[in-house]
Design an enzyme around this catalytic site. Structure first.
Site, PDB file in Angstrom:
ATOM      1  CB  VAL A  82       2.606   6.384  -6.990  1.00 22.40           C
ATOM      2  CG1 VAL A  82       2.833   4.979  -6.426  1.00 22.40           C
ATOM      3  CG2 VAL A  82       3.864   7.224  -6.822  1.00 22.40           C
ATOM      4  CE  LYS A  88       9.384  14.441   1.009  1.00 17.92           C
ATOM      5  NZ  LYS A  88       9.531  13.278   0.125  1.00 17.92           N
ATOM      6  N   GLY A  99      -2.732   9.214  -9.194  1.00 16.22           N
ATOM      7  CA  GLY A  99      -1.715  10.125  -9.711  1.00 16.22           C
ATOM      8  C   GLY A  99      -0.541   9.358 -10.292  1.00 16.22           C
ATOM      9  N   GLY A 115      -6.226   7.282  -5.051  1.00 14.53           N
ATOM     10  CA  GLY A 115      -5.261   8.210  -5.625  1.00 14.53           C
ATOM     11  C   GLY A 115      -4.682   7.645  -6.903  1.00 14.53           C
TER      12      GLY A 115
END
Length: 353
Positions: A180, A80, A178, A176
């Site tokens: 996704v 990551k 966004g 959320g």
């Protein structure tokens, strides 16, 4: 820096820091495990309260990526990247190029792509500097594929809880909206699901209301308390602590956000409350599957990606049936399955050393 003092440090193979004063770049890359292949994982551009929080995020997310790769069946390990956002020096092309140059210094041990705070345009800029950038050679946006993976995981969870994976008539609370969350909302809405949405951005809410007229909008603070069949966290992580578990009114948690549990013990609490928690790194693996597909020898094939992403439902079914049979939290079952895959590969490699 003494990494041993961080509980998130899990014998990571590599932790690298890239900094460039002129462009404002301050970043960290964590490679957790490469038993299955070179590490891969998105890069997050985010403003952290403390530098240590950025490191913790990289360590925690890279470990999850190792497990995600194992259960997604892709030949990669977990890594990551995190770029620390600074309002005094906004994201710029020079910063992205310097970061990509840093990735090159790892000599192929880590490839990266889009995550929170990065756009497809950012990926294009970095790909001109580094061959280790995913998403610029066919894969494109990861959001729709991550959403499809979550959708497939939801169907498996619905089958486990209600005896049917039918979407129509079920209630889905999505926090959320966004990349996704929006695509997940579309998949559920088009199939007759009743969707309740929440987001911190008023403009996003206005657009969502126009695109999905039947959607009910509530505040981010209230959405966990609404009665639903599935609660889907698709924003940032660390959402579920003890108080959040007690307020939840949905029998299933299945979403696209990473690191949804504030601490591992929450998984046990959810299990005791009879709430099925689909491990986030299993449900949201669609973006990963899409991103690495462009690195396959035959090139990027959307139909193959679609088939592999939909198989996430099979993995979730196996996890949930095993968890039910053994009276274990699904997250514990998933972790064990992932570790078995990783360790088997390590043992196979050791035979040739």
């Amino acid at each position: 820096m003494n990494l041993d003092k961080f509980s998130e440090f899990d014998n990571h193979e590599l932790v690298a820091f890239f900094n460039d004063r002129r462009s404002g770049l301050r970043s960290v890359v964590a490679v957790h495990n490469t038993n299955l292949g070179p590490a891969t994982g998105g890069t997050r551009y985010y403003s952290y309260a403390r530098d240590a929080d950025a490191l913790r995020d990289a360590l925690r997310l890279s470990r999850a990526m190792t497990y995600k790769c194992a259960l997604a069946g892709v030949p990669y390990g977990g890594g990551k990247g995190v770029i620390l956002a600074d309002t005094r020096m906004p994201k710029n092309a020079a910063l992205l190029r310097r970061y990509a140059e840093g990735i090159n210094k790892l000599n192929g041990r880590f490839s990266t792509g889009e995550d929170v705070g990065l756009t497809q345009n950012d990926i294009e800029i970095m790909s001109r500097v580094s061959p280790h950038i995913n998403g610029a050679r066919g894969a494109g946006e990861l959001g729709p594929w991550a959403a499809l993976g979550v959708f497939s995981a939801m169907q498996a969870a619905l089958q486990e809880v209600f005896g049917s994976d039918e979407i129509r008539g079920r209630i889905f609370a999505i926090k959320g909206l966004g990349k996704v969350g929006w695509n997940l909302c579309r998949l559920l809405y088009e199939r007759g699901g009743e969707v309740i949405g929440a987001d911190i951005n008023p403009r996003v809410l206005k657009s969502a209301q126009a695109a999905f007229p039947r959607m009910r909008i509530v505040s981010p603070a209230a959405i966990k308390r609404v009665k639903a069949d599935v609660y889907s966290p698709c924003a940032m992580g660390g959402e579920f602590d003890m108080a959040a578990v007690k307020s939840l009114r949905a029998p299933v948690i299945c979403g696209g956000a990473n690191n949804q549990l504030a601490q591992p013990s929450i998984a046990v609490q959810l299990h005791r409350c009879g709430i099925i928690y689909v491990p986030d790194y299993v449900a949201n693996a669609g973006g990963l599957i899409n991103a690495v597909a462009e690195r396959e020898s035959g090139g990027y094939k959307p139909k193959s990606v679609d088939r592999k992403v939909r198989r996430i439902a099979d993995v979730v079914r196996k996890i949930l049936s095993t968890a039910n049979r053994r009276s274990m939290p699904p997250g514990e079952v998933a972790d064990r399955l992932a570790r078995d895959i990783i360790n088997r590969r390590r043992e196979q490699r050791s035979l040739f050393v």
